[in-house]
Design a protein around this motif. Structure first.
Motif, PDB file in Angstrom:
ATOM      1  N   HIS A  37      -4.251  40.217  -6.934  1.00 21.56           N
ATOM      2  CA  HIS A  37      -3.048  41.046  -6.853  1.00 21.56           C
ATOM      3  C   HIS A  37      -3.396  42.524  -7.071  1.00 21.56           C
ATOM      4  O   HIS A  37      -2.901  43.402  -6.352  1.00 21.56           O
ATOM      5  CB  HIS A  37      -2.025  40.563  -7.882  1.00 21.56           C
ATOM      6  CG  HIS A  37      -0.715  41.275  -7.755  1.00 21.56           C
ATOM      7  ND1 HIS A  37       0.182  40.998  -6.749  1.00 21.56           N
ATOM      8  CD2 HIS A  37      -0.177  42.294  -8.467  1.00 21.56           C
ATOM      9  CE1 HIS A  37       1.233  41.812  -6.863  1.00 21.56           C
ATOM     10  NE2 HIS A  37       1.030  42.605  -7.905  1.00 21.56           N
ATOM     11  N   ARG A  39      -6.269  43.973  -6.509  1.00 18.51           N
ATOM     12  CA  ARG A  39      -7.019  44.456  -5.337  1.00 18.51           C
ATOM     13  C   ARG A  39      -6.058  44.774  -4.177  1.00 18.51           C
ATOM     14  O   ARG A  39      -6.129  45.839  -3.574  1.00 18.51           O
ATOM     15  CB  ARG A  39      -8.022  43.390  -4.901  1.00 18.51           C
ATOM     16  CG  ARG A  39      -8.967  43.853  -3.816  1.00 18.51           C
ATOM     17  CD  ARG A  39      -9.691  42.692  -3.184  1.00 18.51           C
ATOM     18  NE  ARG A  39      -8.736  41.835  -2.479  1.00 18.51           N
ATOM     19  CZ  ARG A  39      -9.053  40.682  -1.872  1.00 18.51           C
ATOM     20  NH1 ARG A  39     -10.287  40.241  -1.910  1.00 18.51           N
ATOM     21  NH2 ARG A  39      -8.148  39.991  -1.251  1.00 18.51           N
ATOM     22  N   ASP A  40      -5.137  43.859  -3.905  1.00 13.64           N
ATOM     23  CA  ASP A  40      -4.210  44.080  -2.784  1.00 13.64           C
ATOM     24  C   ASP A  40      -3.309  45.284  -3.056  1.00 13.64           C
ATOM     25  O   ASP A  40      -3.056  46.085  -2.154  1.00 13.64           O
ATOM     26  CB  ASP A  40      -3.368  42.817  -2.542  1.00 13.64           C
ATOM     27  CG  ASP A  40      -4.236  41.669  -2.037  1.00 13.64           C
ATOM     28  OD1 ASP A  40      -5.402  41.927  -1.634  1.00 13.64           O
ATOM     29  OD2 ASP A  40      -3.773  40.505  -2.065  1.00 13.64           O
ATOM     30  N   ALA A  41      -2.857  45.409  -4.291  1.00 18.43           N
ATOM     31  CA  ALA A  41      -1.975  46.538  -4.622  1.00 18.43           C
ATOM     32  C   ALA A  41      -2.731  47.861  -4.465  1.00 18.43           C
ATOM     33  O   ALA A  41      -2.194  48.846  -3.950  1.00 18.43           O
ATOM     34  CB  ALA A  41      -1.460  46.389  -6.050  1.00 18.43           C
ATOM     35  N   ARG A  42      -4.025  47.870  -4.892  1.00 13.40           N
ATOM     36  CA  ARG A  42      -4.806  49.111  -4.787  1.00 13.40           C
ATOM     37  C   ARG A  42      -5.038  49.503  -3.327  1.00 13.40           C
ATOM     38  O   ARG A  42      -5.143  50.682  -2.993  1.00 13.40           O
ATOM     39  CB  ARG A  42      -6.160  48.959  -5.528  1.00 13.40           C
ATOM     40  CG  ARG A  42      -6.982  50.250  -5.579  1.00 13.40           C
ATOM     41  CD  ARG A  42      -6.249  51.314  -6.362  1.00 13.40           C
ATOM     42  NE  ARG A  42      -6.830  52.660  -6.305  1.00 13.40           N
ATOM     43  CZ  ARG A  42      -6.682  53.502  -5.297  1.00 13.40           C
ATOM     44  NH1 ARG A  42      -6.007  53.153  -4.211  1.00 13.40           N
ATOM     45  NH2 ARG A  42      -7.214  54.709  -5.359  1.00 13.40           N
ATOM     46  N   ARG A  43      -5.135  48.493  -2.466  1.00 10.79           N
ATOM     47  CA  ARG A  43      -5.349  48.795  -1.041  1.00 10.79           C
ATOM     48  C   ARG A  43      -4.088  49.377  -0.409  1.00 10.79           C
ATOM     49  O   ARG A  43      -4.165  50.097   0.570  1.00 10.79           O
ATOM     50  CB  ARG A  43      -5.821  47.545  -0.304  1.00 10.79           C
ATOM     51  CG  ARG A  43      -7.270  47.272  -0.681  1.00 10.79           C
ATOM     52  CD  ARG A  43      -7.860  46.038  -0.064  1.00 10.79           C
ATOM     53  NE  ARG A  43      -9.210  45.854  -0.604  1.00 10.79           N
ATOM     54  CZ  ARG A  43      -9.969  44.814  -0.377  1.00 10.79           C
ATOM     55  NH1 ARG A  43      -9.532  43.830   0.397  1.00 10.79           N
ATOM     56  NH2 ARG A  43     -11.184  44.742  -0.909  1.00 10.79           N
ATOM     57  N   GLN A  44      -2.935  49.087  -0.988  1.00 12.90           N
ATOM     58  CA  GLN A  44      -1.670  49.643  -0.476  1.00 12.90           C
ATOM     59  C   GLN A  44      -1.498  51.097  -0.918  1.00 12.90           C
ATOM     60  O   GLN A  44      -1.102  51.940  -0.134  1.00 12.90           O
ATOM     61  CB  GLN A  44      -0.475  48.849  -1.035  1.00 12.90           C
ATOM     62  CG  GLN A  44      -0.440  47.386  -0.636  1.00 12.90           C
ATOM     63  CD  GLN A  44      -0.199  47.206   0.850  1.00 12.90           C
ATOM     64  OE1 GLN A  44       0.655  47.872   1.420  1.00 12.90           O
ATOM     65  NE2 GLN A  44      -0.987  46.355   1.476  1.00 12.90           N
ATOM     66  N   ALA A  45      -1.775  51.366  -2.206  1.00 11.00           N
ATOM     67  CA  ALA A  45      -1.484  52.705  -2.743  1.00 11.00           C
ATOM     68  C   ALA A  45      -2.199  52.899  -4.075  1.00 11.00           C
ATOM     69  O   ALA A  45      -2.454  51.933  -4.789  1.00 11.00           O
ATOM     70  CB  ALA A  45       0.020  52.845  -2.974  1.00 11.00           C
TER      71      ALA A  45
END
Ligand code: IPD
Ligand code: CA
Length: 292
Positions: free
Chosen positions: A28, A30-36
């Motif tokens: 979660h 990692r995915d959040a960091r890739r968004q913003a």
């Protein structure tokens, strides 16, 4: 009926819980960091940051652990502070390597350890960017994903790849800079990756020969230190004494998120193969008798 402390069954239950949570939260993050980039504010100094994701991750991990095991204690970097009655206390760093996470560098991790009778019995560190998961169980070994890992057998300081880290207070950094400067000509090279939990896993996986740092908190060390030790490394303070969590008791007395006082926790870690460990302690003493 509750599971007896120290039983293989209990360790298995704690390990499964920690693995599932570290993996889920890591993905979660990692995915959040890739968004913003996450929102952030400062903590102890202008460079010591906490992001909204550190706070979300710790709250989520604590809630999930308490759902499953309501009598357990909790301490965490972002302030978790629950005194339990079961004899199990979880020690959590929701994001170790927050500066890496903030800047979008790899090298951050989710670190979850279960202390049984006051010492780490299960340790899990998830590296979401490399999609790797390190784990260890006291007395049973250490693994990366499903493969057993072993610390290096390096016995020569001059050939050792040495990891270290720096605190957030400028005065401590000045001392740490002096120690690195003295050590650098005596070793193969130095690495500063930005996350102590993964640095200790690197010791376990022979990705570093040795690691030292002063000023670490229990949640930086609890899981990774067990992983390094179970992989065969010696893990001590700067005086050569085994790193112990026992004097932290009662764990619940730590102020929310602050490292415990020096009489309870030295904050010092030196991790290296047995054949290298004494030489590294000597070199650190030579580098700065009372600093680092
Ligand atoms: C820090 C990291 C860093 C180490 C610092 C720690 P944080 O933890 O582990 O590598 O050098 O001493 O405070 O703040 O990223 O959770
Ligand atoms: Ca940390």
């Amino acid at each position: 009926m509750s599971t007896p402390l120290g039983s293989t069954e209990l360790y298995g239950e704690l390990l499964r819980l920690a693995i599932d949570l570290a993996r889920e939260v890591g993905m979660h993050l990692r995915d959040a960091r890739r968004q913003a980039a996450p929102g952030a504010r400062t903590k102890s100094t202008a460079t010591d940051m906490v992001t909204e994701m550190d706070e979300w991750a710790e709250a989520y991990i604590v809630d999930r652990l308490l759902d499953d095991r309501p009598a357990d204690g909790m301490i965490g970097e972002e302030g978790a502070n629950v005194t339990g009655t079961s004899g199990v206390t979880w020690c959590i760093d929701p994001i170790d390597g927050t500066t890496n996470y903030l800047y979008g560098h790899p090298g951050y991790s989710v670190s979850i350890a279960a202390l049984v009778d006051g010492e780490p019995a299960v340790g899990v560190v998830a590296d979401p960017e490399l999609d790797q998961l390190y784990s260890a169980v006291r007395g049973h070994g250490a693994w990366r994903d499903n493969e057993p890992i072993r610390a290096s057998s390096c016995a020569d300081m001059a050939l050792a790849l040495v990891g270290t880290g720096f605190g957030y207070a400028p005065s401590r950094r000045a001392e740490q800079g002096a120690v690195v400067a003295a050590l650098l000509p005596r070793v193969r090279d130095i690495r500063r990756m930005g996350g102590a939990a993964l640095d200790l896993c690197s010791i376990g996986a022979s990705r570093l020969d040795a690691f030292y740092e002063r000023g670490l908190a229990p949640w930086d060390v609890a899981a990774g230190g067990l992983i390094a030790r179970e992989a065969g490394a010696r893990v001590t303070d700067f005086a050569g004494n085994a790193v112990s969590f026992r004097r932290l008791a009662p764990l619940g007395s730590a102020t929310a998120g602050d490292p415990p006082p020096p009489e309870a926790w030295s904050g010092e870690v030196v991790a290296a193969p047995a054949a290298l460990h004494d030489a590294l302690l000597d070199a650190l003493r030579d580098a700065a008798p009372r600093a680092g």
